[in-house]
Design an enzyme around this catalytic site. Structure first.
Site, PDB file in Angstrom:
ATOM      1  N   HIS A 108       2.540   8.383  -1.413  1.00 38.17           N
ATOM      2  CA  HIS A 108       3.506   7.351  -1.789  1.00 38.17           C
ATOM      3  C   HIS A 108       4.662   7.200  -0.790  1.00 38.17           C
ATOM      4  CE1 HIS A 108       1.272   6.693  -5.331  1.00 38.17           C
ATOM      5  NE2 HIS A 108       1.899   7.482  -6.176  1.00 38.17           N
ATOM      6  N   HIS A 182       4.320   0.590  -9.317  1.00 43.93           N
ATOM      7  CA  HIS A 182       3.985   1.838 -10.025  1.00 43.93           C
ATOM      8  C   HIS A 182       4.541   1.938 -11.453  1.00 43.93           C
ATOM      9  CE1 HIS A 182       3.003   6.117 -10.349  1.00 43.93           C
ATOM     10  NE2 HIS A 182       2.421   6.049  -9.192  1.00 43.93           N
ATOM     11  N   GLU A 318      -2.411   0.489 -10.651  1.00 43.24           N
ATOM     12  CA  GLU A 318      -1.755   0.176  -9.379  1.00 43.24           C
ATOM     13  C   GLU A 318      -2.751  -0.511  -8.450  1.00 43.24           C
ATOM     14  OE1 GLU A 318      -0.225   4.119  -7.956  1.00 43.24           O
ATOM     15  OE2 GLU A 318      -0.894   4.678  -9.943  1.00 43.24           O
TER      16      GLU A 318
HETATM   17  C1  BGC Z   1      -1.252   8.990  -8.175  1.00 42.53           C
HETATM   18  C2  BGC Z   1      -1.165  10.346  -8.817  1.00 42.53           C
HETATM   19  C3  BGC Z   1       0.219  10.866  -8.677  1.00 42.53           C
HETATM   20  C4  BGC Z   1       1.177   9.891  -9.308  1.00 42.53           C
HETATM   21  C5  BGC Z   1       2.600  10.340  -9.121  1.00 42.53           C
HETATM   22  C6  BGC Z   1      -0.265   8.087  -8.850  1.00 42.53           C
HETATM   23  O1  BGC Z   1      -0.262   6.868  -8.196  1.00 42.53           O
HETATM   24  O2  BGC Z   1      -2.541   8.447  -8.280  1.00 42.53           O
HETATM   25  O3  BGC Z   1      -2.097  11.229  -8.207  1.00 42.53           O
HETATM   26  O4  BGC Z   1       0.349  12.133  -9.276  1.00 42.53           O
HETATM   27  O5  BGC Z   1       1.027   8.631  -8.740  1.00 42.53           O
HETATM   28  O6  BGC Z   1       3.422   9.777 -10.062  1.00 42.53           O
END
Ligand code: BGC
Length: 356
Positions: A108, A182, A318
């Site tokens: 991320h 998200h 997402e």
């Molecule tokens: C991911 C997860 C991650 C989470 C964090 C998601 O987009 O797929 O693996 O733990 O985000 O908040």
């Protein structure tokens, strides 16, 4: 300042920055709260089948709680959402090493991704409804990425009960780019327990299997006869035991599905329904993939109005380029994630709300 259909004000101060909050309204009683920290959604209030307003988004009452407690709640993730193996890739003959912030991998956007910055905000009134345009400049070298990226996330609430999110970016040097939204949804209400009784449809024939650190193996495997086959619509809990907890892995869904249909064309790809409130949310996108994540790492943190967000009490859908796409360039079925100067990255998501 406030304009038609948008209310705004200061929410608080965070690490010396003033943080603003915005509320969009439509004439059917839908309301969306946005915030310039992380260009995020903090609430979506929609009428249920009896006309009662339900907040279907996980979040916190004060901005000060976000840096400490949030697991990317509601935010705009970038420069590249999801994982990049070992945080490394090659581009035009150069090797790049990004921040490693999730086991051995980059997740991320790194240690301080787009979600942990205050964006510039402008209220807008479009032909489709009121909105807010958030922009931020990500300098060259931020978290290890090449090129200065000018990123934008625009939110609009329409009279068709749609929350439209348009993410876009331009760059002055080639860079991977995959900006992702998200929000954690619970259509029964953000404090109503787990999402396991909600029904989900995803229009995807394939998914990307992953290794123990959640990096795709490269295969695009059929969903047939797996728990990831949501083509007929089914309850999220129905096949939940297919992914049991295992050591540090809390279990549950955390998978990228390869969406059917033409990449770059807006099409409906997912539909989520809550049996209690009757609230239905469909998602349309132009993207190749969708990360279906059942909030497996939620740990009982206290959210809005004192609600405890236990494991699986919210889910994320997402839309995105497949995880680690930068290390699969040119492979069949994988889309290009390198943005070059002169081109524009574009990503559209439409969340449409109704009741059953
Ligand atoms: C991911 C997860 C991650 C989470 C964090 C998601 O987009 O797929 O693996 O733990 O985000 O908040």
């Amino acid at each position: 300042m406030s304009s038609e259909g948008v209310e705004s004000g200061v929410w608080g101060d965070l690490e010396g920055d003033r943080v603003q909050r915005f509320t969009l309204h439509n004439s059917h009683g839908m309301e969306v709260d946005l915030c310039d920290y992380g260009a995020m959604v903090t609430s979506v209030r929609v009428p249920d089948r009896d006309g009662r307003s339900v907040d279907v988004v996980l979040g916190f009452d004060s901005i000060g709680e976000y840096p400490e407690k949030s697991q990317y709640f509601g935010c705009t993730v970038g420069r590249v959402g999801n994982r990049i193996a070992a945080g490394s890739f090659e581009l035009d003959g150069e090797s790049y090493q990004l921040a490693v912030n999730n086991g051995p991998n980059h997740l991320h956007g790194g240690a301080r991704g787009f979600d942990k910055h205050v964006w510039q905000a402008t209220e807008i009134l479009t032909s489709r409804g009121p909105g807010v345009r958030f922009t931020r400049t990500s300098p060259a070298g931020e978290e290890g990425y090449p090129g200065t990226l000018e990123a934008e996330a625009v939110y609009v609430l329409t009279e068709n009960d749609e929350l439209v999110i348009e993410m876009s970016a331009v760059t002055d040097a080639a860079t991977p780019c995959n900006i992702v939204h998200h929000t954690y949804w619970n259509l029964g209400g953000h404090g109503s327990g787990t999402v396991l009784d909600e029904t989900l449809f995803i229009d995807a024939d394939r998914y990307t299997p992953v290794d123990a650190t959640l990096i795709p193996t490269g295969e695009l495997a059929p969903v047939d006869s797996t728990a990831l086959d949501f083509r007929g619509g089914k309850s999220i809990g129905a096949d939940f035991e297919a992914f049991p907890p295992n050591g540090d892995d809390p279990g549950g869904f955390d998978h990228n599905l390869c969406l059917n249909g033409e990449v770059g064309r807006l099409r409906e790809v997912a539909r989520l329904t809550d049996p209690t409130t009757g609230i239905v949310m469909t998602i349309s996108t132009d993207q190749p993939g969708i990360q279906f994540y059942t909030g497996n790492f939620l740990n009982g943190m206290i959210g809005k109005s004192g609600a405890a967000y236990e494991k699986n009490s919210g889910l994320c859908l997402e839309t995105q380029a497949f995880p680690d796409s930068i290390n699969h360039r040119g492979e069949p079925g994988w889309s290009e994630v390198v943005l070059k100067p002169g081109s524009r990255y574009e990503h559209v998501m439409v969340h449409r709300f109704s009741t059953d």
